[in-house]
Design a protein around this motif. Structure first.
Motif, PDB file in Angstrom:
ATOM      1  N   TYR A  74     -32.951 -13.265 -18.840  1.00  0.00           N
ATOM      2  CA  TYR A  74     -32.707 -13.076 -17.412  1.00  0.00           C
ATOM      3  C   TYR A  74     -33.271 -14.243 -16.609  1.00  0.00           C
ATOM      4  CZ  TYR A  74     -33.475 -11.340 -12.674  1.00  0.00           C
ATOM      5  OH  TYR A  74     -33.521 -11.213 -11.312  1.00  0.00           O
ATOM      6  N   GLU A 303     -21.396 -14.728 -11.894  1.00  0.00           N
ATOM      7  CA  GLU A 303     -22.059 -13.563 -11.327  1.00  0.00           C
ATOM      8  C   GLU A 303     -23.578 -13.715 -11.408  1.00  0.00           C
ATOM      9  OE1 GLU A 303     -20.681 -10.139 -13.324  1.00  0.00           O
ATOM     10  OE2 GLU A 303     -18.588 -10.367 -12.684  1.00  0.00           O
ATOM     11  N   GLU A 306     -28.203  -9.686 -13.640  1.00  0.00           N
ATOM     12  CA  GLU A 306     -28.861  -8.443 -13.279  1.00  0.00           C
ATOM     13  C   GLU A 306     -30.207  -8.349 -13.996  1.00  0.00           C
ATOM     14  OE1 GLU A 306     -26.433  -5.105 -13.982  1.00  0.00           O
ATOM     15  OE2 GLU A 306     -24.800  -5.752 -12.645  1.00  0.00           O
ATOM     16  N   GLU A 307     -31.190  -7.945 -13.245  1.00  0.00           N
ATOM     17  CA  GLU A 307     -32.527  -7.812 -13.822  1.00  0.00           C
ATOM     18  C   GLU A 307     -32.520  -6.680 -14.835  1.00  0.00           C
ATOM     19  OE1 GLU A 307     -37.157  -7.356 -12.316  1.00  0.00           O
ATOM     20  OE2 GLU A 307     -35.504  -7.334 -10.898  1.00  0.00           O
ATOM     21  N   LYS A 309     -33.280  -3.474 -16.912  1.00  0.00           N
ATOM     22  CA  LYS A 309     -33.961  -2.228 -16.567  1.00  0.00           C
ATOM     23  C   LYS A 309     -34.669  -1.663 -17.798  1.00  0.00           C
ATOM     24  CE  LYS A 309     -30.432  -1.184 -13.098  1.00  0.00           C
ATOM     25  NZ  LYS A 309     -29.403  -0.218 -12.655  1.00  0.00           N
TER      26      LYS A 309
END
Length: 495
Positions: A74, A303, A306-307, A309
């Motif tokens: 990430y 894009e 996204e972090e 989860k």
């Protein structure tokens, strides 16, 4: 030889049958999916607890907190994304600055084109035929009272050149040209192109030349120039000195002016150059706009990462376990389908075993099927037992009509004995085989009694069940019966 071909021919895989064989395992697949999902989910929870413990210990010891591969990926993706965003902003800013400059250049280029076109439209000289120019020319000889006095050290100045220069200046001044231009309703700049004044200090000649679209125009301009010359004479005598003007010649003619031809060509070339420059600016403007659009699209296509989860890992493991359970059961079902080589549908018996199907009846599994199993059987076109009585009469009638001369009929197969007996009784009860002797016996591959019975009968009918019968077994039974010289009429299939 035919038996050998039937036994050794390559068996094709019925993909539809394979699909339904796997689909009928839906209960096992669901159970395996749930079990594997629970196991994998539990593994994920344990793994998460161990990772959290390692993080807590690292924090307590003041060490760097270990990061997962997803977190590291990430961060790397975010660095790449920020670089792309910075590059986009820089490029777009540069493109917009170039657009602003391009638009300003287009305004200037259009202004130059408008001026050039206005000149082409209004300039009389631009319309003249350079190979047939109407010209009017007048020459004057200018003299003063200057004399050389021999023997004297001091001589009076010769101001003839000043007189010539004064005439040249005043005749081509704004006041002179605009006065004449007004007579023709013409702008000064276009009239100035039709008038030429030149002086020769050596010969003391003043030459006035005028041009026109026709001889009358050139002559009229010349007349006005001569009047203007008379008008400025008094001023020159007052400011420069007394002088005499003598008209040497005046001629009206047509002539060829190559310099005019070159000048007109230069004007046209300049217009083409200005138009090409504007076209290039417009094309470049479109390219800059497309560059901005492309830069925006490239950034939009990339894009934002996204972090990761915390719960995504557990979900992934649960989903993986769920899918793995389904795949495992489906794989086992496929292997069993290929290894067992059971009879699935009536259509493949003729091609794989050389035995035609006399009719299809519902087996015990099809009769008891409910819910999803019943729906799958219906899609597979398996009988549900509701039409077995009519199908039995049809089978019996088919046997009677195909071998009307046969008195003794052997019903045999590798299905259960009670199932085989019940089939024989049902055929007798149909009434279609009255007067026929139906013998029922087990598979000729397993029962010696069947060998004896086969010798007594006229024709043989095989019976098979999709739950237990295989292609290899049917081929072997048929081959052995035919080796005794018995005709195998067909097969009754339970599905």
């Amino acid at each position: 030889m035919d038996n050998y071909k039937a036994e050794n021919q390559e068996q094709e895989i019925d993909l539809v049958s394979l699909f339904f064989a796997v689909a009928h395992r839906y209960k096992q697949m669901a159970a395996a999916a749930v079990i594997c999902a629970v196991l994998f989910g539990g593994f994920s929870v344990v793994k998460g607890m161990l990772n959290q413990r390692a993080i807590d210990e690292a924090i307590a010891n003041g060490e760097e907190v270990p990061r997962t591969s997803a977190e590291q990926q990430y961060e790397e993706d975010m660095v790449e994304y920020r670089e792309a965003q910075t590059k986009h902003d820089t490029d777009v800013t540069s493109y917009k600055q170039q657009l602003n400059q391009n638009e300003a250049d287009q305004v200037r280029a259009q202004f130059d084109i408008d001026n050039a076109q206005e000149y082409i439209d209004k300039s009389v000289r631009q319309k003249l035929d350079p190979y047939n120019v109407y010209t009017s020319e007048t020459r004057f000889y200018i003299t003063t009272d200057y004399k050389i006095m021999p023997g004297m050290d001091y001589q009076n100045p010769d101001y003839t050149s000043a007189v010539l220069s004064a005439y040249n200046s005043l005749l081509t001044s704004h006041e002179s040209i605009i006065t004449i231009a007004d007579q023709f309703s013409m702008e000064e700049r276009y009239m100035r192109e039709l008038i030429s004044v030149s002086v020769d200090n050596d010969t003391r000649l003043l030459t006035i030349t005028t041009y026109g679209e026709d001889a009358d125009e050139a002559s009229r301009i010349m007349d006005l120039m001569l009047k203007r010359m008379e008008a400025v004479r008094e001023n020159i005598e007052t400011t420069v000195g007394n002088h005499n003007t003598k008209q040497v010649s005046r001629s009206d003619s047509t002539t060829v002016l190559t310099w005019l031809r070159d000048s007109q060509q230069d004007t046209r070339d300049n217009m083409i150059s200005l138009q090409n420059n504007l076209t290039d600016l417009q094309n470049n403007h479109e390219l800059l706009e497309k560059s901005i659009e492309t830069a925006d699209q490239d950034l939009a296509a990339q894009e934002k990462p996204e972090e990761p989860k915390q719960s995504s890992g557990a979900k992934k493991f649960v989903l993986t376990g769920f899918l793995l359970g389904i795949v495992a059961v489906a794989g086992v079902a496929v292997v069993r389908f290929l290894m067992e080589d059971k009879v699935c549908v009536s259509e493949d018996l003729q091609s794989s075993c050389g035995v035609g199907v006399l009719g299809t009846l519902a087996n015990a599994a099809s009769k008891s099927a409910k819910g999803m199993d019943a729906s799958l059987n219906k899609m597979e076109k398996r009988p549900d037992g509701s039409a077995d009585a009519e199908m039995t009469r049809l089978i019996a009638a088919t046997i009677r009509n195909r071998v009307p001369e046969a008195e003794n009929i052997l019903l045999t197969g590798d299905i259960a004995g009670d199932q085989l007996t019940a089939l024989g009784e049902a055929l007798k009860a149909s009434g279609e085989l009255d007067g026929k002797n139906i013998l029922v016996s087990g598979s000729i591959l397993q029962s010696s009694a069947t060998v004896s019975e086969a010798a007594k009968v006229d024709v043989v009918v095989l019976a098979a069940d999709c739950a237990v019968s295989t292609h290899a077994s049917l081929r072997a039974q048929k081959a052995k019966l035919e080796s005794f010289g018995k005709k195998v009429l067909g097969c009754v299939l339970y599905a």
